[in-house]
Enzyme design. Structure first.
Site, PDB file in Angstrom:
ATOM      1  N   ASN A  62       0.838  -1.190   0.000  1.00 52.76           N
ATOM      2  CA  ASN A  62       0.000   0.000   0.000  1.00 52.76           C
ATOM      3  C   ASN A  62       0.877   1.246   0.000  1.00 52.76           C
ATOM      4  OD1 ASN A  62       0.503  -0.851   2.786  1.00 52.76           O
ATOM      5  ND2 ASN A  62      -0.965   0.684   3.460  1.00 52.76           N
ATOM      6  N   GLU A  64       0.322   5.283   0.605  1.00 48.54           N
ATOM      7  CA  GLU A  64      -0.608   6.323   1.036  1.00 48.54           C
ATOM      8  C   GLU A  64      -0.201   7.696   0.522  1.00 48.54           C
ATOM      9  OE1 GLU A  64      -2.153   4.257   5.164  1.00 48.54           O
ATOM     10  OE2 GLU A  64      -0.888   6.033   5.335  1.00 48.54           O
ATOM     11  N   CYS A  73      -4.014   0.613  -2.540  1.00 45.79           N
ATOM     12  CA  CYS A  73      -3.835  -0.585  -1.726  1.00 45.79           C
ATOM     13  C   CYS A  73      -2.817  -1.538  -2.354  1.00 45.79           C
ATOM     14  CB  CYS A  73      -5.162  -1.319  -1.566  1.00 45.79           C
ATOM     15  SG  CYS A  73      -6.449  -0.368  -0.746  1.00 45.79           S
ATOM     16  N   GLU A  75      -3.032  -4.804  -2.879  1.00 40.50           N
ATOM     17  CA  GLU A  75      -3.600  -5.746  -3.838  1.00 40.50           C
ATOM     18  C   GLU A  75      -3.733  -5.118  -5.214  1.00 40.50           C
ATOM     19  OE1 GLU A  75      -5.743  -6.578   0.173  1.00 40.50           O
ATOM     20  OE2 GLU A  75      -4.780  -4.886  -0.839  1.00 40.50           O
ATOM     21  N   CYS A 115     -10.546  -3.313  -3.483  1.00 43.00           N
ATOM     22  CA  CYS A 115      -9.633  -4.359  -3.963  1.00 43.00           C
ATOM     23  C   CYS A 115     -10.410  -5.595  -4.400  1.00 43.00           C
ATOM     24  CB  CYS A 115      -8.612  -4.716  -2.892  1.00 43.00           C
ATOM     25  SG  CYS A 115      -7.367  -3.415  -2.683  1.00 43.00           S
TER      26      CYS A 115
END
EC number: 3.5.4.5
Length: 160
Positions: A62, A64, A73, A75, A115
């Site tokens: 991830n 941010e 994210c 995934e 996700c």
């Protein structure tokens, strides 16, 4: 009116050591990716590792941003990179692990809703289920044989 009953099946192992070596290795790569996450705001670190049918493993973490919706994210980072680098490859399995600097994560932590939708797009595209393994920092590992178990009322191209 008629009732619509939705059931799902997950398998939960007490520890990663109960799974085969290939899955343990994939989860270890997800842990390594998690350690590279950029999460200064949430302090919630996620790593994902995808095994493709061509033998390649793609990882993501991830990332941010101070403008929260601009982050991504783990995934989706991994899935989109796999789609860009190996557009014809299928995702065979996915390992996801999450850890927090605020709370100990010992229960399996599944992919978020966004996700799940992204995984669904690739599962529908490849017409083959993606096996998903997910866990916290330690402890139990949950396994879903298909994204459909995590997102049973799937929104896909058939609705468009």
């Amino acid at each position: 009116m008629k009732e619509l009953k939705i059931e799902t099946t997950l398998y939960v192992y007490d520890a990663l050591s109960e799974l085969d070596k290939e899955v343990q290795d994939l989860m270890e790569q997800a842990v390594e990716a998690r350690d590279k996450a950029y999460a200064p705001y949430s302090k919630f670190y996620v790593g994902a590792a995808l095994l493709l049918d061509n033998g390649e493993v793609i990882t993501g973490s991830n990332q941010e941003n101070a403008s929260y919706p601009s982050g991504l994210c783990a995934e989706r980072t991994a899935i989109y990179y796999a789609g860009a680098k190996y557009p014809k490859a299928q995702i065979v399995r996915m390992a996801v692990t999450a850890a927090s600097q605020i709370n100990k994560t010992t229960a399996p932590i599944p992919p978020c809703g966004a996700c799940r939708q992204a995984i669904a797009e690739y599962e529908v595209k490849q017409e083959v289920p993606i096996k998903i393994y997910f866990m916290g920092e330690t402890g139990a590992v949950a396994v879903s044989n298909s994204l459909a178990n995590l997102l049973p009322l799937l929104f896909d191209k058939a609705a468009l």
